[in-house]
Write an enzyme that holds these catalytic residues in place. Structure first.
Site, PDB file in Angstrom:
ATOM      1  N   LYS A 192      40.470 116.689  36.422  1.00  0.00           N
ATOM      2  CA  LYS A 192      39.879 115.962  37.553  1.00  0.00           C
ATOM      3  C   LYS A 192      40.131 116.730  38.861  1.00  0.00           C
ATOM      4  CE  LYS A 192      40.552 111.552  35.123  1.00  0.00           C
ATOM      5  NZ  LYS A 192      41.089 110.166  35.215  1.00  0.00           N
TER       6      LYS A 192
ATOM      7  N   TYR B 206      31.597 107.313  33.157  1.00  0.00           N
ATOM      8  CA  TYR B 206      32.494 106.155  33.257  1.00  0.00           C
ATOM      9  C   TYR B 206      31.761 104.831  33.097  1.00  0.00           C
ATOM     10  CZ  TYR B 206      36.554 109.005  34.520  1.00  0.00           C
ATOM     11  OH  TYR B 206      37.614 109.891  34.489  1.00  0.00           O
TER      12      TYR B 206
ATOM     13  N   ASN C 267      45.288 110.758  38.114  1.00  0.00           N
ATOM     14  CA  ASN C 267      46.030 111.049  36.874  1.00  0.00           C
ATOM     15  C   ASN C 267      45.580 112.335  36.168  1.00  0.00           C
ATOM     16  OD1 ASN C 267      43.695 110.133  35.736  1.00  0.00           O
ATOM     17  ND2 ASN C 267      44.599 108.366  34.699  1.00  0.00           N
TER      18      ASN C 267
ATOM     19  N   HIS D 225      41.087 113.829  32.130  1.00  0.00           N
ATOM     20  CA  HIS D 225      40.421 112.887  31.220  1.00  0.00           C
ATOM     21  C   HIS D 225      40.380 113.487  29.822  1.00  0.00           C
ATOM     22  CE1 HIS D 225      37.290 110.386  29.375  1.00  0.00           C
ATOM     23  NE2 HIS D 225      36.822 111.525  28.898  1.00  0.00           N
TER      24      HIS D 225
ATOM     25  N   GLU E 284      30.456 112.359  24.792  1.00  0.00           N
ATOM     26  CA  GLU E 284      30.854 113.017  26.041  1.00  0.00           C
ATOM     27  C   GLU E 284      30.530 114.513  26.021  1.00  0.00           C
ATOM     28  OE1 GLU E 284      34.296 109.807  27.383  1.00  0.00           O
ATOM     29  OE2 GLU E 284      34.950 111.759  26.654  1.00  0.00           O
TER      30      GLU E 284
HETATM   31  P1  IDP Z   1      42.153 106.828  30.300  1.00  0.00           P
HETATM   32  O1  IDP Z   1      41.712 107.901  31.269  1.00  0.00           O
HETATM   33  O2  IDP Z   1      43.613 106.942  29.981  1.00  0.00           O
HETATM   34  O3  IDP Z   1      41.283 106.765  29.073  1.00  0.00           O
HETATM   35  P2  IDP Z   1      40.816 104.377  31.151  1.00  0.00           P
HETATM   36  O4  IDP Z   1      41.410 103.017  31.015  1.00  0.00           O
HETATM   37  O5  IDP Z   1      39.691 104.739  30.250  1.00  0.00           O
HETATM   38  O6  IDP Z   1      42.015 105.427  31.057  1.00  0.00           O
HETATM   39  O7  IDP Z   1      40.347 104.525  32.663  1.00  0.00           O
HETATM   40  C1  IDP Z   1      39.569 105.625  33.048  1.00  0.00           C
HETATM   41  C2  IDP Z   1      40.102 106.164  34.352  1.00  0.00           C
HETATM   42  O8  IDP Z   1      39.894 105.185  35.366  1.00  0.00           O
HETATM   43  C3  IDP Z   1      41.603 106.423  34.382  1.00  0.00           C
HETATM   44  O9  IDP Z   1      41.950 107.695  33.880  1.00  0.00           O
HETATM   45  C4  IDP Z   1      41.911 106.310  35.855  1.00  0.00           C
HETATM   46  O10 IDP Z   1      41.574 107.521  36.524  1.00  0.00           O
HETATM   47  C5  IDP Z   1      40.943 105.234  36.299  1.00  0.00           C
HETATM   48  N1  IDP Z   1      41.604 103.928  36.317  1.00  0.00           N
HETATM   49  C6  IDP Z   1      41.874 103.123  35.272  1.00  0.00           C
HETATM   50  N2  IDP Z   1      42.476 102.005  35.661  1.00  0.00           N
HETATM   51  C7  IDP Z   1      42.599 102.086  36.999  1.00  0.00           C
HETATM   52  C8  IDP Z   1      43.148 101.232  38.002  1.00  0.00           C
HETATM   53  O11 IDP Z   1      43.670 100.145  37.729  1.00  0.00           O
HETATM   54  N3  IDP Z   1      43.080 101.678  39.287  1.00  0.00           N
HETATM   55  C9  IDP Z   1      42.512 102.884  39.631  1.00  0.00           C
HETATM   56  N4  IDP Z   1      41.995 103.706  38.712  1.00  0.00           N
HETATM   57  C10 IDP Z   1      42.031 103.322  37.420  1.00  0.00           C
HETATM   58 MG    MG Z   2      39.302 106.130  28.778  1.00  0.00          MG
END
Ligand code: IDP
Ligand code: MG
Length: 149
Positions: A9, A49, A112, A115, A126
């Site tokens: 990212k 997304y 974070n 992805h 994807e």
């Molecule tokens: P993942 O990346 O571990 O699969 P997902 O639940 O699929 O996590 O969420 C996709 C992305 O959305 C996350 O990597 C993060 O960047 C963002 N995200 C998820 N939950 C939150 C939140 O509560 N606040 C802000 N960003 C979030």
């Molecule tokens: Mg995810």
């Protein structure tokens, strides 16, 4: 052979973690078959997304992903989908285990770093969304016989 889609990212790119992240997957033994740096369009970010469209963080997430270059990759190997997620760690970097990418380098969920596809079927979708067939290179690593029994 199994393939997964990984995307460093904008925070990971800006923080100079591209080489470190690629190193982890290379030394694990997976094979890099697709790699590009790119700026993500609004349309691609929203499609990628789409499952999160109704979440409160969706708008911010799309803004973030389109805010700077990302590095899109396809990696190949036995069990690569689940293993790549394991190397990434939990979604929230503060609860992600040390030794994982998010656990070692991140603090907040909205920054974070990387992805990774969450299932084999998601990976297929994807990869098709992010890469054209001709952008992927199938090749056999000369280390294969030392990695697989
Ligand atoms: P993942 O990346 O571990 O699969 P997902 O639940 O699929 O996590 O969420 C996709 C992305 O959305 C996350 O990597 C993060 O960047 C963002 N995200 C998820 N939950 C939150 C939140 O509560 N606040 C802000 N960003 C979030
Ligand atoms: Mg995810």
């Amino acid at each position: 052979m199994e393939r997964t889609f990984l995307m460093i990212k904008p925070d990971g790119v800006q923080r100079g973690l591209v080489g470190e992240i690629i190193r982890r997957y290379e030394t694990k033994g997976f094979t890099l078959v697709g790699l590009k740096i790119m700026t993500v369009s609004q349309e691609l970010a929203e499609k990628h997304y789409d499952v999160h469209r109704d979440k409160s963080f969706f708008k911010g997430l799309v803004e973030f992903i389109t805010s700077g270059p990302v590095v899109a990759m396809v990696w190949e190997g036995d069990g690569v989908v689940a293993s790549a997620r394991k190397l990434i760690g939990a979604t929230n970097p503060l609860t992600a285990e040390s030794g994982t990418i998010r656990g070692d380098y991140g603090i907040t969920i909205g920054r974070n770093i990387i992805h990774g596809s969450d299932a084999i079927e998601t990976a297929r979708t994807e990869i098709a969304l992010w890469f054209k067939d001709e952008e992927l290179t199938s090749w056999e690593s000369s280390m294969k016989r030392w990695l697989y029994e």
